[in-house]
Design a protein around this motif. Sequence first.
Motif, PDB file in Angstrom:
ATOM      1  N   ARG A 127       0.856  -1.273  -0.073  1.00  0.00           N
ATOM      2  CA  ARG A 127       0.119   0.309   0.238  1.00  0.00           C
ATOM      3  C   ARG A 127       0.835   0.985  -0.080  1.00  0.00           C
ATOM      4  O   ARG A 127       0.323   2.448  -0.545  1.00  0.00           O
ATOM      5  N   ASN A 128       1.798   1.489   1.163  1.00  0.00           N
ATOM      6  CA  ASN A 128       2.670   2.432   0.912  1.00  0.00           C
ATOM      7  C   ASN A 128       4.055   2.754  -0.760  1.00  0.00           C
ATOM      8  O   ASN A 128       3.706   3.940  -0.829  1.00  0.00           O
ATOM      9  N   ARG A 129       3.920   1.954  -0.824  1.00  0.00           N
ATOM     10  CA  ARG A 129       4.709   1.821  -2.512  1.00  0.00           C
ATOM     11  C   ARG A 129       4.149   2.398  -3.248  1.00  0.00           C
ATOM     12  O   ARG A 129       3.876   3.187  -4.433  1.00  0.00           O
ATOM     13  N   TYR A 130       2.799   2.080  -2.733  1.00  0.00           N
ATOM     14  CA  TYR A 130       1.990   2.798  -4.358  1.00  0.00           C
ATOM     15  C   TYR A 130       1.474   3.379  -4.345  1.00  0.00           C
ATOM     16  O   TYR A 130       1.831   4.398  -4.898  1.00  0.00           O
ATOM     17  N   LEU A 131       1.461   4.310  -3.173  1.00  0.00           N
ATOM     18  CA  LEU A 131       1.143   5.919  -2.788  1.00  0.00           C
ATOM     19  C   LEU A 131       2.100   6.718  -3.732  1.00  0.00           C
ATOM     20  O   LEU A 131       2.161   7.272  -3.825  1.00  0.00           O
ATOM     21  N   LEU A 132       3.604   6.201  -2.827  1.00  0.00           N
ATOM     22  CA  LEU A 132       4.326   6.720  -3.432  1.00  0.00           C
ATOM     23  C   LEU A 132       5.022   7.054  -4.219  1.00  0.00           C
ATOM     24  O   LEU A 132       5.471   8.074  -5.357  1.00  0.00           O
ATOM     25  N   GLU A 133       4.542   6.048  -4.847  1.00  0.00           N
ATOM     26  CA  GLU A 133       5.267   6.181  -6.414  1.00  0.00           C
ATOM     27  C   GLU A 133       4.407   5.553  -7.350  1.00  0.00           C
ATOM     28  O   GLU A 133       4.833   5.813  -8.528  1.00  0.00           O
ATOM     29  N   THR A 134       2.699   5.827  -7.626  1.00  0.00           N
ATOM     30  CA  THR A 134       2.591   6.115  -8.419  1.00  0.00           C
ATOM     31  C   THR A 134       1.254   6.856  -8.183  1.00  0.00           C
ATOM     32  O   THR A 134       0.877   7.239  -8.934  1.00  0.00           O
ATOM     33  N   GLY A 135       1.757   7.358  -6.811  1.00  0.00           N
ATOM     34  CA  GLY A 135       0.455   8.190  -6.948  1.00  0.00           C
ATOM     35  C   GLY A 135       0.351  10.012  -7.564  1.00  0.00           C
ATOM     36  O   GLY A 135      -0.503  10.273  -7.438  1.00  0.00           O
ATOM     37  N   ALA A 136       1.348  10.143  -7.698  1.00  0.00           N
ATOM     38  CA  ALA A 136       1.723  11.181  -9.006  1.00  0.00           C
ATOM     39  C   ALA A 136       0.452  11.328 -10.943  1.00  0.00           C
ATOM     40  O   ALA A 136      -0.280  12.057 -10.687  1.00  0.00           O
ATOM     41  N   ALA A 137       0.800   9.980 -10.908  1.00  0.00           N
ATOM     42  CA  ALA A 137       0.295   9.907 -12.047  1.00  0.00           C
ATOM     43  C   ALA A 137      -1.477   9.013 -11.437  1.00  0.00           C
ATOM     44  O   ALA A 137      -2.390   8.858 -12.255  1.00  0.00           O
ATOM     45  N   ASN A 138      -1.621   8.392 -10.820  1.00  0.00           N
ATOM     46  CA  ASN A 138      -2.786   7.401 -10.527  1.00  0.00           C
ATOM     47  C   ASN A 138      -3.274   7.283  -9.306  1.00  0.00           C
ATOM     48  O   ASN A 138      -3.537   7.467  -7.975  1.00  0.00           O
ATOM     49  N   PRO A 139      -5.147   8.072  -9.847  1.00  0.00           N
ATOM     50  CA  PRO A 139      -5.870   9.091  -8.718  1.00  0.00           C
ATOM     51  C   PRO A 139      -5.928   7.780  -7.572  1.00  0.00           C
ATOM     52  O   PRO A 139      -5.527   7.837  -6.941  1.00  0.00           O
ATOM     53  N   GLY A 140      -6.294   6.272  -7.824  1.00  0.00           N
ATOM     54  CA  GLY A 140      -6.654   4.947  -7.662  1.00  0.00           C
ATOM     55  C   GLY A 140      -5.669   5.073  -6.040  1.00  0.00           C
ATOM     56  O   GLY A 140      -5.631   4.626  -4.603  1.00  0.00           O
ATOM     57  N   ALA A 141      -4.585   5.643  -5.877  1.00  0.00           N
ATOM     58  CA  ALA A 141      -3.113   5.052  -5.347  1.00  0.00           C
ATOM     59  C   ALA A 141      -2.945   6.615  -4.061  1.00  0.00           C
ATOM     60  O   ALA A 141      -2.353   6.346  -3.330  1.00  0.00           O
ATOM     61  N   ARG A 142      -3.745   7.459  -3.980  1.00  0.00           N
ATOM     62  CA  ARG A 142      -3.480   9.278  -3.371  1.00  0.00           C
ATOM     63  C   ARG A 142      -4.467   8.051  -2.270  1.00  0.00           C
ATOM     64  O   ARG A 142      -5.085   9.392  -1.208  1.00  0.00           O
ATOM     65  N   THR A 143      -4.540   7.706  -1.707  1.00  0.00           N
ATOM     66  CA  THR A 143      -5.246   7.528   0.200  1.00  0.00           C
ATOM     67  C   THR A 143      -4.844   6.316   0.580  1.00  0.00           C
ATOM     68  O   THR A 143      -3.952   5.690   0.658  1.00  0.00           O
ATOM     69  N   LEU A 144      -4.582   6.391   2.302  1.00  0.00           N
ATOM     70  CA  LEU A 144      -4.658   5.145   2.566  1.00  0.00           C
ATOM     71  C   LEU A 144      -5.994   3.657   2.546  1.00  0.00           C
ATOM     72  O   LEU A 144      -4.976   2.961   3.078  1.00  0.00           O
ATOM     73  N   ASN A 145      -6.643   4.167   2.200  1.00  0.00           N
ATOM     74  CA  ASN A 145      -7.785   2.863   1.845  1.00  0.00           C
ATOM     75  C   ASN A 145      -7.904   2.884   0.398  1.00  0.00           C
ATOM     76  O   ASN A 145      -8.872   3.098   0.261  1.00  0.00           O
ATOM     77  N   THR A 146      -6.438   1.568   0.088  1.00  0.00           N
ATOM     78  CA  THR A 146      -6.226   1.452  -0.625  1.00  0.00           C
ATOM     79  C   THR A 146      -7.920   0.605  -1.295  1.00  0.00           C
ATOM     80  O   THR A 146      -7.934  -0.034  -0.809  1.00  0.00           O
ATOM     81  N   PRO A 147      -8.467   0.973  -2.368  1.00  0.00           N
ATOM     82  CA  PRO A 147      -9.445  -0.540  -2.877  1.00  0.00           C
ATOM     83  C   PRO A 147      -9.140  -1.457  -3.214  1.00  0.00           C
ATOM     84  O   PRO A 147      -7.701  -1.603  -3.248  1.00  0.00           O
ATOM     85  N   MET A 148      -9.724  -2.625  -2.571  1.00  0.00           N
ATOM     86  CA  MET A 148      -9.732  -3.654  -2.186  1.00  0.00           C
ATOM     87  C   MET A 148      -9.160  -5.053  -3.292  1.00  0.00           C
ATOM     88  O   MET A 148      -8.810  -5.677  -3.207  1.00  0.00           O
ATOM     89  N   ASP A 149      -9.379  -4.006  -4.727  1.00  0.00           N
ATOM     90  CA  ASP A 149      -9.828  -4.454  -5.981  1.00  0.00           C
ATOM     91  C   ASP A 149      -7.758  -4.125  -6.052  1.00  0.00           C
ATOM     92  O   ASP A 149      -7.296  -5.129  -6.370  1.00  0.00           O
ATOM     93  N   ASP A 150      -7.537  -3.357  -6.006  1.00  0.00           N
ATOM     94  CA  ASP A 150      -6.077  -2.630  -5.944  1.00  0.00           C
ATOM     95  C   ASP A 150      -5.251  -3.453  -5.304  1.00  0.00           C
ATOM     96  O   ASP A 150      -4.205  -4.318  -4.941  1.00  0.00           O
ATOM     97  N   LEU A 151      -6.018  -3.684  -3.658  1.00  0.00           N
ATOM     98  CA  LEU A 151      -4.993  -4.856  -2.771  1.00  0.00           C
ATOM     99  C   LEU A 151      -5.035  -5.520  -3.745  1.00  0.00           C
ATOM    100  O   LEU A 151      -4.103  -6.740  -3.671  1.00  0.00           O
ATOM    101  N   GLY A 152      -6.173  -6.281  -3.673  1.00  0.00           N
ATOM    102  CA  GLY A 152      -6.528  -7.401  -4.171  1.00  0.00           C
ATOM    103  C   GLY A 152      -5.426  -8.084  -5.029  1.00  0.00           C
ATOM    104  O   GLY A 152      -5.087  -9.231  -4.952  1.00  0.00           O
ATOM    105  N   GLU A 153      -5.142  -7.274  -6.497  1.00  0.00           N
ATOM    106  CA  GLU A 153      -4.686  -7.604  -7.616  1.00  0.00           C
ATOM    107  C   GLU A 153      -2.968  -7.538  -7.048  1.00  0.00           C
ATOM    108  O   GLU A 153      -2.185  -8.502  -7.751  1.00  0.00           O
TER     109      GLU A 153
END
Length: 830
Positions: A416-442
């Motif tokens: 979750r943390n790396r997702y937010l930091l590394e893709t948050g600029a280009a990926n709106p779905g990563a800009r949260t501590l409550n990452t969507p379950m579909d993303d976490l599941g993937e």
Amino acid sequence: MLKPYKALSLLLLTALIQTSCSTSRSSANTNQAVTATQGAEKPKPTSKNGIKNYADVITKEAVSDKGVFTVHKVADKYYYEIPDSLLQRDFLWITRFASLPSGLGNGYINAGSSVNEQMVVWQKFENKLLLKTKSYNSIAADSLPINLSVLANNYQPTIYAFDIAALSNDSSAYVIDVTKFFLSDIKTFSGLSADMRRNYKVTKLDDSRSFINSVKSFPLNIEVKQDFTYDATEPPSNATTGSISLLMNQSMVLLPKVPMQARINDYRVGYFNIRQIDYGSEALKADEKSYIRRWRLEPKDVEAYKRGELVEPIKPIVYYLDPATPDKLRPYIKAGVEQWQKAFETAGFKNAIIAKDPPSPEEDPDFSPEDVRYSVIRYVASTTRNAVGPSVSDPRSGEIIESDIIWYHNHLRSYRNRYLLETGAANPGARTLNTPMDDLGEMMLEVITHEVGHALGLPHNMKASSAYPTDSLRSGNFTQEYGIAATIMDYARYNYVAQPGDKNIRFIRQLGPYDHYAINWGYRYLPDAKSPEDEVPVLSAWIKEKTGNPIYQFGSGSGGYDPDSQTEGIGNDVVKASNYGLKNLKLVAPKLYGWTAAQTNDYDDLDELYGELLGVWSRYIGHVVTNIGGVHENRLKPDQKGYIYTPVTAKEEAASLDWLLKNAFSSPEWLHQSEISRNIHHANHVESVRNLQVRHLDNLLSSARMARLMENEVNKVNYNALDMVKQLQRGIWSEIYSGAQIDIYRRNLQKAYLDRMDYLLNKEESKPTRYNSTTVEISQSDIRSILRGELANLQKQLRAAQRNYSGDLSRYHIDDVLVRIDNILNPNKN
């Protein structure tokens, strides 16, 4: 010669016949004998050579567990009943940590980590059973005379000698007491290495606090858990107790009677492997052989398989989910396992790997994750952030017998943390501590796929992430089809190259074309091959077909010299990729407070994520550092064109150092976010930056890197160690040429530069050093000549620059470093 127990049986039979004849001749005498013995105490059975009657050892109170050996518990003692038919059979003995204290091994050891694997056999010698190690490291065919010498010169040690306590009622098995054995501190089965015993000042095993936790027998294995407590003066945790407690797991697994046909390893394709030295080779020396580790997959219908049809294997690879696995995660874990089905279809098998829910007690009352017949994905309630994919393999052939994937509960937090930091600029779905379950599941699905890959025999392939052009990772069509790296077995977790505005981007890794290639190479069944050597021409031809295609290249990432084979990197241009990544990180940093503390009204997540943001920045820097003194490795054999090792070009090396001077060694004002730094620590920002910059400066000025740069002189690469030091020194001390004030970041960095010079000139031992696979004799190389000459030049330039600074911190700094340089150049002056 009759065995003792058979001679005893014959003696008893003879006595019985004589008694019968005597009875028929004189019943009167018999009646008198009976009358005389009535009321007298019957004589107790006597032991012969210490071997007692079975019933006297395995009493009615015994609790028995039948399996490969029958295990009996009588009061506080444990007994093994070992069938005569299993003497001389090969067993694999695996020692693992079941539970361990915090910090053991500096935190690099987890529950489930293997300590030792060795092959053992049980042998009978007189009235004892011996447990002996057996090695397949040195071999020769039984039919060759040299086999006698191999056996004589590789005599294996006896681990333990057990007295035979009793024979089974039908004399087909031996009963031994294993209690003392499993309560002893036997080094070969211990979790504490010699280094640990020395570092933690371990004195002894405390018998009063050590015991056998459990012993379980299954059809093919026995599992023993030992709860051991050692006296230790300096334990890794709970120091006031003066103790280290470990729960160790000892697994003994019966290996197949007939080993699987091995497949010869080829270093151009990545597989875990076993190694043997064959003294029966026709070569003029012992021949080292290496075989890949893989599961035994054979088609049910060989003829259909030959025709190119997809065929199910006789015995598929099956993984069961741990009963403790949360229901919401089960679909992702199963999908992660079965994602490999497509790769096995490339190898001609369908339904080769299957994931199943654990059976209920009604469906399979004997199911146990500890049974070697079942491979299990264990879900561990632990704060450890990790997942591992160990397996057990036959050291004779490389056949994988069983595997348990271990998933630790907190691991998704790291993703979750790396997702937010590394893709948050280009990926709106990563800009949260409550990452969507579909993303976490993937994310979880792909981690499971990665760990199962290890359990299938595949090591990390760090070269695969450099197979794709860096700018292709900004293409939605490309990333959706090919992913972000050519294999799931690389540490290419996220697409940090994609920029804001790029459309339809895949941000999370996936199975890639190399995975299909590697599984086909390792698992395709070759029915016409009667020996491992028969397979080699076909296997080599498959590799040569892919020569020159970066998608199918393998590189372990070890050595630290190949910029194409690095952990956590993506794209074929490390400077361009790190530039994209850093641009994104500079967009994320000012948003971090709003995405965390502003939402939670708590600073814990912000503190954690900011620390990890520094780590991401550090990784981008490290990727570029490897370009300097870098050497591209392309695994080839003599019948392929090209060189294995090719130095990075002079232009790339100079450009990489220029990038570092601008992005790693300049003052990183973008990192100082007041909302962050003034809310998570009272005075640590400058020190954190200093520590990170110094780490990369020291790496850049390592003796190994400088040795590779000096090698450029003979390789006709127009960029050597002197060029690097000149460029670096001018960049680190750029203020003295322009007269600019020297800020706190740069003052710290410049002092660190001098410390490194002092270390290399005066403190590093003058002997051959081996670091990152590069060896150099420092005192006889150009390293000290270059550093001493450039440091003397710096001294002159600093003296000239003194007049440009008045009595401020910059002037005091220059005065100080001049004294330091003088001490470095003249260490014995005083």
